[in-house]
Structure formats: C-alpha cells, structure tokens
Design a protein around this motif. Sequence first.
Motif, PDB file in Angstrom:
ATOM      1  N   SER A  34       0.790  -1.574  -0.164  1.00  0.00           N
ATOM      2  CA  SER A  34      -0.103   0.477  -0.197  1.00  0.00           C
ATOM      3  C   SER A  34       0.915   1.243   0.063  1.00  0.00           C
ATOM      4  CB  SER A  34      -1.299  -0.310   1.424  1.00  0.00           C
ATOM      5  OG  SER A  34      -0.308  -0.174   2.315  1.00  0.00           O
ATOM      6  N   LEU A  37       1.388   1.916  -3.637  1.00  0.00           N
ATOM      7  CA  LEU A  37       0.355   2.364  -4.396  1.00  0.00           C
ATOM      8  C   LEU A  37       0.541   3.984  -4.361  1.00  0.00           C
ATOM      9  CD1 LEU A  37      -1.138   1.335  -6.667  1.00  0.00           C
ATOM     10  CD2 LEU A  37      -2.808   0.938  -4.464  1.00  0.00           C
ATOM     11  N   PHE A  38       0.477   4.465  -2.575  1.00  0.00           N
ATOM     12  CA  PHE A  38       0.993   5.776  -2.378  1.00  0.00           C
ATOM     13  C   PHE A  38       1.493   6.150  -3.407  1.00  0.00           C
ATOM     14  CE2 PHE A  38       1.194   9.535   0.461  1.00  0.00           C
ATOM     15  CZ  PHE A  38       0.181   9.348   0.029  1.00  0.00           C
ATOM     16  N   VAL A  41       0.158   6.624  -6.821  1.00  0.00           N
ATOM     17  CA  VAL A  41      -0.925   7.228  -7.363  1.00  0.00           C
ATOM     18  C   VAL A  41      -0.315   8.929  -7.383  1.00  0.00           C
ATOM     19  CG1 VAL A  41      -1.983   5.765  -7.543  1.00  0.00           C
ATOM     20  CG2 VAL A  41      -1.918   6.780  -5.974  1.00  0.00           C
ATOM     21  N   THR A  42       0.316   9.514  -6.273  1.00  0.00           N
ATOM     22  CA  THR A  42       0.161  10.346  -5.595  1.00  0.00           C
ATOM     23  C   THR A  42       1.676  11.077  -5.845  1.00  0.00           C
ATOM     24  OG1 THR A  42       1.431  10.460  -3.519  1.00  0.00           O
ATOM     25  CG2 THR A  42      -0.848  10.038  -3.612  1.00  0.00           C
ATOM     26  N   ILE A  56       6.546  -1.860  -4.677  1.00  0.00           N
ATOM     27  CA  ILE A  56       5.617  -3.405  -5.352  1.00  0.00           C
ATOM     28  C   ILE A  56       5.921  -4.366  -5.032  1.00  0.00           C
ATOM     29  CG2 ILE A  56       3.688  -3.541  -6.585  1.00  0.00           C
ATOM     30  CD1 ILE A  56       3.388  -0.638  -6.513  1.00  0.00           C
TER      31      ILE A  56
ATOM     32  N   ALA B  23       7.623   6.893   1.017  1.00  0.00           N
ATOM     33  CA  ALA B  23       6.415   7.018   0.338  1.00  0.00           C
ATOM     34  C   ALA B  23       5.560   8.719  -0.112  1.00  0.00           C
ATOM     35  CB  ALA B  23       5.726   5.808   0.795  1.00  0.00           C
ATOM     36  N   GLY B  95      -5.480   9.945  -2.401  1.00  0.00           N
ATOM     37  CA  GLY B  95      -4.613   8.284  -3.074  1.00  0.00           C
ATOM     38  C   GLY B  95      -4.905   7.505  -1.404  1.00  0.00           C
ATOM     39  N   CYS B  99      -5.078   4.249  -1.072  1.00  0.00           N
ATOM     40  CA  CYS B  99      -3.943   2.916  -0.296  1.00  0.00           C
ATOM     41  C   CYS B  99      -4.451   2.289   0.716  1.00  0.00           C
ATOM     42  CB  CYS B  99      -3.182   4.080  -0.561  1.00  0.00           C
ATOM     43  SG  CYS B  99      -3.024   4.654  -2.125  1.00  0.00           S
ATOM     44  N   VAL B 102      -6.786  -0.083   0.612  1.00  0.00           N
ATOM     45  CA  VAL B 102      -6.584  -1.381   0.023  1.00  0.00           C
ATOM     46  C   VAL B 102      -5.544  -2.240   0.872  1.00  0.00           C
ATOM     47  CG1 VAL B 102      -4.470  -2.512  -1.862  1.00  0.00           C
ATOM     48  CG2 VAL B 102      -6.490  -0.438  -2.266  1.00  0.00           C
ATOM     49  N   GLY B 103      -4.981  -1.401   1.858  1.00  0.00           N
ATOM     50  CA  GLY B 103      -4.059  -1.993   2.427  1.00  0.00           C
ATOM     51  C   GLY B 103      -4.650  -2.855   3.464  1.00  0.00           C
TER      52      GLY B 103
END
Lengths: 119, 173
Positions: A34, A37-38, A41-42, A56, B23, B95, B99, B102-103
């Motif tokens: 996740s 993914l974050f 997408v951001t 991922i 992230a 987002g 996310c 999903v997580g």
Amino acid sequence: MSAFGAIPSEGGKFSIDMHVTLTHYLVVSALLFSFGLFAVVTRRNAILLLMGIELILNSANINFVAFSRYGGMKLDGQAIAVFVIVLAAAEAAIALAIVLNIYQRFNTVNVDEVSDLRE
Amino acid sequence: MTLYDAAFYFFALITVVSAGTVAMSRNIIYSAFSLLFTFFGVAGIYVLLNADFLAITQLLIYVGGILVLLLFGVMLTNKVIDVELKTGVMQSWPGAIVCGMVGGLLIVLFRITDWNIVQADPVLTATTFSLGEMFMTSYLLPFEVASVILLVALVGAALIARKDKSVQNQKGF
C-alpha cells in the motif's frame, strides 16, 4: 476460518499474536504494497514513481518467499522471486533510460506535465 | 517471544517505516536513501524465511544496482544547483484513502483466510545448490528467457538513453 490470534501452534496450544506466523509476513507485504501504491498514485516525479514500483515488487517477493517457506512449495517461490528481481533490474534500467530521454526533451520529469506524445 | 520473533519485528519495523518514508517524504534524496533501508529490511526478512541466496541477491541487485540507478536518475534529472530536491504530490488525500483501503482490505483478507500451512518449522538448509539445480532443470526455459530479456534491456536502455542527433533533426516529423 481462524482469526488472527487463534492459529494453533504445533504444540496444540493457541499462540497469540507475538509468535511469528505466515500472516505476519503477509501483513508486512500488504503494508509495503500500500505504501508503494501510494507513492505511485500521488507522486509527480517519475523517479519516485519507479521507487513505488520497486516497493510493490518487493512486497510481491515477500509473499512468494513466505509461501515458499510456509506453504510447502519447497523452493518454487524462491525461484520465482529470483525471476522477479531479474525483471525488476531490467525494468529499472529501461525506465531510467526513458525518464532521462523525457528529461532531455521536456526538461522535466513530472509525469503530469509530460502529456504530449510529440513536442 | 523468541529471538526469531524479535528479529522479525526488528526487520519488519525497518521495512515498514522506511517504506513509509519513501512514500511520504517530500525530499527525493530522503526517499532514495529510505529505499536503501527498505531493501535491507526485506533482505533480513528473506533470511528469516530461509532464503539465504535470495537475501544476498536482493542486496547485490537492489542495493548495488537498482538503487544506484535510481540515484543516478535523481541526480541527472534535477538541476544540481538546487539545494532542495523537492517533489510535488497530487491528490494526496484521495490517494491516501484509496491506498489505506486497499492495504486494510489486504490485511483483513490475509488475517481471515485459513492458510494451509504445510511446513511450520522446516529444517534450515542452504538453498543455493537446490536453486541452481532448479534453474538448470525445471526452470531452464524461464532462465534462458530471462537472460535474453536482460540482454535486450541492456541494449534497449543504452539505445534509448543516448543522445541521438538524427532524432533532434526530425523534430517536425
């Protein structure tokens, strides 16, 4: 359907949470997925997008290896994980080349600003 | 809590926290170096999962190869005079919500599924010999295909990344 804290251990007792089982590894990989993914997408920067993709791929690899250890797949999961690493290396090289090319032409690597197929 | 469990929580903490930094951090360099710790943590998790060869491969290829490539990418695509290598974010709240969902869904699924655990505590053995044997027997075709893919990627990356004068001349094409 067994709840998280009620997986019977080999001794027949019910171990609670702290003893590491397959689920712990899967949860780590889910978190990694996740976060990746974050990032994908951001983020606007293409390099950081690639970092998200690497996260991922790593989470998928943890799953492969965890099932290889706990699922009785012997070494098949690890073999697949090696292939994933190989493909990740190839992907990173190609993607970096494309990003460098984009930078030469558009002078930016922000993916939302690179929306034209031609200059 | 055994030593194994403690080691797992240590590596899991490193992995998850540094992945979060990758992230979330606004600074690209912070993200890139956090990725280093993520790869190290994942390598430690591989060791705990009885995958010694894979852990070393992870260190060699991810840390030694991919991370250096990404750092080169960061350096080559930003003005070096910029002190702060910031990156913009877009739609971070939608987002984050998606996310997180999903997580959370994945974690709930992983928890409630009744996994068929065959080998709870296998004997720890070196995997390199068996893996090499598998690559030469049952995984021979994927192994060869992977080598061809690496060659193609090498040539293709060099071809794409170099500056080509003839392409510059065809701007109006």
